[in-house]
Every structure is written in structure tokens, then in C-alpha cells.
Design a protein around this motif. Structure first.
Motif, mmCIF file in Angstrom:
data_model
loop_
_atom_site.group_PDB
_atom_site.id
_atom_site.type_symbol
_atom_site.label_atom_id
_atom_site.label_comp_id
_atom_site.label_asym_id
_atom_site.label_seq_id
_atom_site.Cartn_x
_atom_site.Cartn_y
_atom_site.Cartn_z
ATOM 1 N N ASN A 131 -29.183 -1.090 22.805
ATOM 2 C CA ASN A 131 -29.517 0.079 21.985
ATOM 3 C C ASN A 131 -30.599 -0.239 20.958
ATOM 4 O O ASN A 131 -30.872 0.572 20.087
ATOM 5 N N GLY A 132 -31.211 -1.405 21.062
ATOM 6 C CA GLY A 132 -32.295 -1.767 20.157
ATOM 7 C C GLY A 132 -31.856 -2.574 18.968
ATOM 8 O O GLY A 132 -32.693 -3.073 18.219
ATOM 9 N N ALA A 133 -30.543 -2.731 18.756
ATOM 10 C CA ALA A 133 -30.049 -3.505 17.628
ATOM 11 C C ALA A 133 -30.057 -4.990 17.955
ATOM 12 O O ALA A 133 -29.860 -5.395 19.090
ATOM 13 N N ASP A 134 -30.303 -5.795 16.921
ATOM 14 C CA ASP A 134 -30.171 -7.240 17.072
ATOM 15 C C ASP A 134 -28.695 -7.634 17.159
ATOM 16 O O ASP A 134 -28.324 -8.541 17.889
ATOM 17 N N PHE A 135 -27.882 -6.948 16.389
ATOM 18 C CA PHE A 135 -26.441 -7.203 16.379
ATOM 19 C C PHE A 135 -25.724 -6.041 15.697
ATOM 20 O O PHE A 135 -26.352 -5.163 15.101
ATOM 21 N N ILE A 136 -24.398 -6.058 15.803
ATOM 22 C CA ILE A 136 -23.574 -5.019 15.190
ATOM 23 C C ILE A 136 -22.486 -5.687 14.375
ATOM 24 O O ILE A 136 -21.931 -6.691 14.785
ATOM 25 N N LEU A 137 -22.198 -5.120 13.222
ATOM 26 C CA LEU A 137 -21.019 -5.515 12.460
ATOM 27 C C LEU A 137 -19.954 -4.454 12.689
ATOM 28 O O LEU A 137 -20.188 -3.270 12.453
ATOM 29 N N ASP A 138 -18.810 -4.889 13.158
ATOM 30 C CA ASP A 138 -17.693 -3.975 13.371
ATOM 31 C C ASP A 138 -16.605 -4.307 12.354
ATOM 32 O O ASP A 138 -16.102 -5.425 12.319
ATOM 33 N N TYR A 139 -16.253 -3.320 11.523
ATOM 34 C CA TYR A 139 -15.313 -3.545 10.434
ATOM 35 C C TYR A 139 -14.019 -2.789 10.688
ATOM 36 O O TYR A 139 -13.976 -1.557 10.597
ATOM 37 N N LYS A 140 -12.957 -3.542 11.023
ATOM 38 C CA LYS A 140 -11.607 -3.000 11.201
ATOM 39 C C LYS A 140 -11.510 -1.895 12.239
ATOM 40 O O LYS A 140 -10.553 -1.133 12.256
ATOM 41 N N GLY A 141 -12.512 -1.772 13.097
ATOM 42 C CA GLY A 141 -12.500 -0.684 14.063
ATOM 43 C C GLY A 141 -12.759 0.667 13.429
ATOM 44 O O GLY A 141 -12.633 1.699 14.094
ATOM 45 N N GLU A 142 -13.159 0.677 12.152
ATOM 46 C CA GLU A 142 -13.404 1.928 11.439
ATOM 47 C C GLU A 142 -14.886 2.222 11.268
ATOM 48 O O GLU A 142 -15.270 3.386 11.152
ATOM 49 N N ALA A 143 -15.713 1.168 11.244
ATOM 50 C CA ALA A 143 -17.139 1.369 10.985
ATOM 51 C C ALA A 143 -17.948 0.313 11.729
ATOM 52 O O ALA A 143 -17.499 -0.825 11.912
ATOM 53 N N ARG A 144 -19.141 0.708 12.142
ATOM 54 C CA ARG A 144 -20.077 -0.212 12.767
ATOM 55 C C ARG A 144 -21.428 -0.082 12.097
ATOM 56 O O ARG A 144 -21.894 1.021 11.816
#
Length: 230
Positions: A131-144
Motif C-alpha cells: 500500500n506504499g507504506a514502509d511499515f505499520i504500527l498496530d496498537y492493541k488492534g484498535e489503531a494502525r
């Protein structure tokens, strides 16, 4: 006659006394001198107390850090606009990765690759794959948090409280429109856009991203809004 002691017996007594003296002396020499024994005890006590206070300080520092790290609830969306920039729960596009990690709590962060699975961490970093992102931070399954070149360029809340968002949508006085059941907030000044979309599973997804005006020309809600302001 009774007071008479032969010389041989006298010599034997003397030898016996010397032997006993030597034995006592040898025992005394093997025992640590009191002053050295007390010195050892004092040094040990100081070392033990130092270790105790060091560990206590570490525990208090960790607790203080945990107390200073805010416990964020991304299911309750918070929105505001400042100079055309949209903020969701205090985060906006362009925020640095390091700043977001610090605010979410570094101890909750685990960096993984796509093929790896995370079971227990609250915050995981996943290398993005398309999707063009270098990486994703996923926090508690509530936010990315989607990053490119260490900067936030997209954000997604995965389980938004619908009633709370309705309040946000009604209270917003800027550009807003609906299309195909989705709700949008838009800033023509910065091209920031918030999109609320209900998934087939019934969850309300809340996106924060960039949308240039030409990208919205196929959105019927945006077209109606623009035509209505002409």
C-alpha cells in the motif's frame, strides 16, 4: 618427698605446655582477626544495601514511566482541527515515527515482518507489502499508523464508537459530505480527509489520510458539495 619431682617429669610438663601453647597459637592464627571480620561484614552490608536501593530505584523509574505513558483508548475517537490539519486522538499526518512510538510507549513496541506473528505485544510494527507504506504500527488492534520515510501518512481506527463519531460529524462546521453510506470530513486547505466506513462485520473504521481535490471528483458526495457551493 612429695614435693620432689624428677627432672624427666619436669621436662615432660614443659614440653606439654609448649605443645598446648603452639596449638592454641595456631588456632588463633587461623581465625580472622576481629577488626578484619567486622570490616568484611560492613563492606557486605554496604554492598547489599546499594543493590537494594539500585533495584528499588529501577522499579520506581519503571512505574513512573508507565504512569507518565497515557493509556489511549482508540475506540473513543477524539477529533479536532488546527490550521487545516486534522487530528485523531492527538495524532496528525506528518508526525514522526519516533514521536508516535514515544507517545504510545516504547515498551509496548515490537518490530516484526509480515511473515511473523505477534501474540502478546500491544504495539507491533509490521513491514508493509503493497500500500506504499514502509511499515505499520498496530496498537492493541484498535489503531494502525502507516508510515513512509519515517513520517505518518495515513491512520486507521479499527473499532470506532459510532455514537461518538456521530457527535463529531454533527459538530464539525467545515466541509463534510456523505457518499454510499460513508461519512467524510475534508479540509481544502491541507487536503486532510477523515472517512468513516462501516465494514461488513459491523465495525466502524475511521481513516485519516490525504485526498487531493482531483481524487474526489468521482465521489458523488463531494461533487454535490462543490456544486452546492458554486
Amino acid at each position: 618427698m612429695d614435693n620432689y619431682t624428677p627432672n624427666e617429669i619436669k621436662d615432660l610438663k614443659i614440653m606439654k605446655q609448649r605443645v598446648m601453647q603452639n596449638v592454641v597459637q595456631e588456632i588463633e592464627n587461623k581465625q580472622p582477626k576481629p577488626k578484619y571480620r567486622w570490616r568484611f561484614i560492613i563492606i557486605s552490608a554496604i554492598f547489599t544495601l546499594s543493590m537494594f536501593f539500585f533495584m528499588l530505584n529501577q522499579i520506581m523509574s519503571d512505574n513512573q514511566h508507565s504512569a507518565n505513558t497515557p493509556q489511549l483508548d482508540f475506540t473513543q475517537p477524539q477529533f479536532y482541527e488546527e490550521h487545516g490539519l486534522f487530528y485523531l486522538n492527538g495524532f496528525t499526518l506528518g508526525d514522526s515515527k519516533s514521536d508516535i512510538v514515544e507517545r504510545l510507549g516504547e515498551k509496548n513496541l515490537t518490530e516484526i515482518r509480515v511473515a511473523e506473528l505477534i501474540a502478546n505485544s500491544e504495539l507491533t510494527e509490521i513491514q508493509e507489502d503493497g500500500n506504499g507504506a514502509d511499515f505499520i504500527l498496530d496498537y492493541k488492534g484498535e489503531a494502525r499508523f502507516y508510515f513512509y520515510d519515517e513520517k505518518l501518512f495515513s491512520m486507521l481506527l479499527l473499532n470506532t464508537n459510532e455514537e461518538q463519531f456521530e457527535k463529531i460529524y454533527k459538530a464539525y462546521n467545515g466541509m463534510k459530505f456523505t457518499a454510499y453510506g460513508d461519512h467524510y470530513l475534508y479540509s481544502s486547505e491541507t487536503s486532510h480527509i477523515v472517512k468513516a466506513e462501516t465494514t461488513p462485520m459491523g465495525n466502524l473504521y475511521l481513516y485519516l489520510s490525504i485526498a487531493e481535490p482531483e481524487q474526489l471528483m468521482e465521489n458523488e458526495g463531494y461533487i454535490k458539495l462543490i456544486e452546492g457551493t458554486d
